[in-house]
Scaffold this motif. Structure first.
Motif, PDB file in Angstrom:
ATOM      1  N   VAL A 207     118.805 -48.633 -65.824  1.00  0.00           N
ATOM      2  CA  VAL A 207     119.309 -48.262 -64.495  1.00  0.00           C
ATOM      3  C   VAL A 207     118.177 -47.762 -63.593  1.00  0.00           C
ATOM      4  CG1 VAL A 207     120.985 -46.870 -63.218  1.00  0.00           C
ATOM      5  CG2 VAL A 207     121.507 -47.603 -65.566  1.00  0.00           C
ATOM      6  N   TRP A 208     117.924 -48.436 -62.488  1.00  0.00           N
ATOM      7  CA  TRP A 208     116.950 -47.979 -61.495  1.00  0.00           C
ATOM      8  C   TRP A 208     117.533 -46.770 -60.766  1.00  0.00           C
ATOM      9  CZ3 TRP A 208     116.455 -46.822 -56.382  1.00  0.00           C
ATOM     10  CH2 TRP A 208     115.158 -46.748 -55.848  1.00  0.00           C
ATOM     11  N   THR A 209     116.752 -45.691 -60.665  1.00  0.00           N
ATOM     12  CA  THR A 209     117.200 -44.520 -59.914  1.00  0.00           C
ATOM     13  C   THR A 209     116.192 -44.181 -58.822  1.00  0.00           C
ATOM     14  OG1 THR A 209     116.132 -42.921 -61.388  1.00  0.00           O
ATOM     15  CG2 THR A 209     118.420 -43.534 -61.907  1.00  0.00           C
ATOM     16  N   GLY A 210     116.707 -43.677 -57.718  1.00  0.00           N
ATOM     17  CA  GLY A 210     115.838 -43.296 -56.607  1.00  0.00           C
ATOM     18  C   GLY A 210     116.625 -43.241 -55.320  1.00  0.00           C
ATOM     19  N   VAL A 211     115.896 -43.330 -54.212  1.00  0.00           N
ATOM     20  CA  VAL A 211     116.530 -43.210 -52.902  1.00  0.00           C
ATOM     21  C   VAL A 211     116.172 -44.429 -52.047  1.00  0.00           C
ATOM     22  CG1 VAL A 211     116.650 -41.852 -50.768  1.00  0.00           C
ATOM     23  CG2 VAL A 211     116.432 -40.686 -52.973  1.00  0.00           C
ATOM     24  N   VAL A 212     117.176 -44.994 -51.381  1.00  0.00           N
ATOM     25  CA  VAL A 212     116.922 -46.001 -50.344  1.00  0.00           C
ATOM     26  C   VAL A 212     117.044 -45.280 -48.997  1.00  0.00           C
ATOM     27  CG1 VAL A 212     117.611 -48.215 -49.343  1.00  0.00           C
ATOM     28  CG2 VAL A 212     117.985 -47.793 -51.795  1.00  0.00           C
ATOM     29  N   PRO A 213     115.906 -45.048 -48.307  1.00  0.00           N
ATOM     30  CA  PRO A 213     115.979 -44.348 -47.011  1.00  0.00           C
ATOM     31  C   PRO A 213     116.793 -45.163 -45.992  1.00  0.00           C
ATOM     32  CG  PRO A 213     113.721 -44.424 -47.844  1.00  0.00           C
ATOM     33  CD  PRO A 213     114.528 -45.375 -48.676  1.00  0.00           C
ATOM     34  N   VAL A 214     117.580 -44.480 -45.183  1.00  0.00           N
ATOM     35  CA  VAL A 214     118.434 -45.105 -44.165  1.00  0.00           C
ATOM     36  C   VAL A 214     118.143 -44.456 -42.813  1.00  0.00           C
ATOM     37  CG1 VAL A 214     120.824 -45.482 -43.387  1.00  0.00           C
ATOM     38  CG2 VAL A 214     120.298 -45.512 -45.838  1.00  0.00           C
ATOM     39  N   TYR A 215     117.986 -45.261 -41.800  1.00  0.00           N
ATOM     40  CA  TYR A 215     117.817 -44.672 -40.463  1.00  0.00           C
ATOM     41  C   TYR A 215     118.296 -45.627 -39.382  1.00  0.00           C
ATOM     42  CZ  TYR A 215     113.586 -47.518 -40.050  1.00  0.00           C
ATOM     43  OH  TYR A 215     112.713 -48.585 -39.992  1.00  0.00           O
ATOM     44  N   GLU A 216     118.589 -45.065 -38.221  1.00  0.00           N
ATOM     45  CA  GLU A 216     119.017 -45.856 -37.072  1.00  0.00           C
ATOM     46  C   GLU A 216     117.773 -46.425 -36.397  1.00  0.00           C
ATOM     47  OE1 GLU A 216     122.753 -44.917 -34.495  1.00  0.00           O
ATOM     48  OE2 GLU A 216     121.032 -44.094 -33.427  1.00  0.00           O
TER      49      GLU A 216
END
Lengths: 258, 258
Positions: A207-216
């Motif tokens: 399982v890959w774990t981490g954060v996908v950054p999201v922005y407008e």
């Protein structure tokens, strides 16, 4: 050291779940409102209707009485857009203003953990409770219209055909919300998993774990068919690049918080 | 020709202002809900409280009874996240479910015209009215958890440690909203100005008009400190690039509508 101003904790604004993420700081809450494109405003439409109403509106914090107030000082919330006759009528008819709730939520990242249950978003959210009344004087309306236009694009007001004429002034309706209470909630950082999963190689190897950054993000401005200003004005060019840089950086900072 | 299904027009969901932008089409409304990261849910907290409550929640349309239903067919709305004990308690205690309102708004562009008054956003917004009840059976909960996880990242559920164990199942609370009515509103295209401004060279030579496309962007995934999957999995890599392409294209299409 100067103490930051905080909203009082009342029954209806105290953060209960994940209360360590809660904030009552005026500056933090007002900044979330000011940087969110669309606010969601709810109110009770009438005593015989069971569903509360929600309207998407544009809004910004400001003080007509003390225009030099900082974002961390007591401010009103000015609302514009999709002002249905219903909310305007209710606000006009309520002697103390219509009780409303204003919400703003910004997603900063998808937080992906080993199990679906510990998935989360990085986010900043703010909720204000207050009493809405229509702005009556032309001076205050003009003040609020300028704030709201410059919220959409910084510097836009002074680069359009202003001031609005008489018809435009009378057809524009703006609500001023006197804030009664407010709260914010902020989640930052990476995923949190439990030892029962973290200690199993067959899980962590898969399982890959981490954060996908999201922005407008703002894309390159597209001129209208009738636009005659051939060169993109510098205030607009910088607004697009500064907004993109700022939004992206906020998402990356949230992801990289410990 | 098959007629699209539409929500009935009731007093509380009929679009009045700019009603040419309104839609009651199930497919259009459900698609806006399904592609919006955070929904805003409002409800009346208690008869003695004047402010309606708003909670940011994650939600998705689905049908446990007819799981193969298309997005344009009758569906329930499943909600998860920030389920305060308050809304859960109220939903449990309401024999017919708690009346709530679910709102989703996507900004597709800043529409910049000659005068502040004719500025607008390109947007897609949806509002559902319905009755919320907690999901009781383990089978339906599992169905909804999978839908919600795969809404955050398509294909994520099957690439994590599943199924949830007993503790995870009992600690997760999901609301199912039986939809009573719904409406959507969509604005596309460039700015609309009035001849009084369009015909004046001193205005049109000064004011840039057009659309700044806006979309939710995903940045390159950042692995957590404990992540052991060195290569970004293909399903996640494609989700990021497909989401970015799709979101950006929707904003550009909206800007270029006549």
């Amino acid at each position: 050291m100067v103490q930051n101003l905080e909203y009082p904790k009342r029954a209806y604004n105290t953060v209960k779940r994940y209360n360590n993420r809660g904030t009552y700081d005026l500056g933090a809450i007002h900044s979330i409102i000011n940087t969110t494109s669309v606010l969601h405003v709810s109110f009770a439409p009438s005593p015989d209707q069971s569903f509360p109403a929600i309207l998407p509106m544009i809004g910004v914090m400001g003080s007509f009485e003390y225009p030099s107030s900082g974002v961390d000082e007591p401010l009103d919330c000015y609302l514009h857009g999709y002002v249905s006759s219903r909310i305007m009528r209710l606000a006009r008819e309520s002697p103390n203003g219509l009780p409303i709730c204003v919400a703003a939520t910004k997603v900063d990242g998808l937080v992906l953990s080993l199990t679906p249950n510990s998935h989360s978003y990085n986010y900043r959210s703010a909720v204000l409770q207050g009493y809405a009344k229509p702005v009556e004087t032309e001076e205050e309306k003009l003040y609020a219209m300028q704030l709201i236009t410059n919220k959409v694009v910084a510097g836009r007001w002074e680069n359009t055909r202003v001031p609005p004429d008489h018809v435009e002034m009378t057809s524009t309706t703006i609500l001023r919300v006197k804030i009664d209470a407010g709260s914010g909630k902020i989640r930052q950082g990476g995923p949190h998993d439990e030892p029962k999963d973290e200690n199993k190689d067959e899980i962590t190897n898969k399982v890959w774990t981490g954060v996908v950054p999201v922005y407008e993000a703002l894309d390159a401005p597209i001129p209208s068919a009738t636009n005659k200003v051939k060169q993109l004005p510098p205030y607009l060019d910088s607004y697009v690049s500064e907004t993109n840089n700022g939004n992206r950086q906020a998402a990356l900072n949230a992801a990289n918080e410990p």
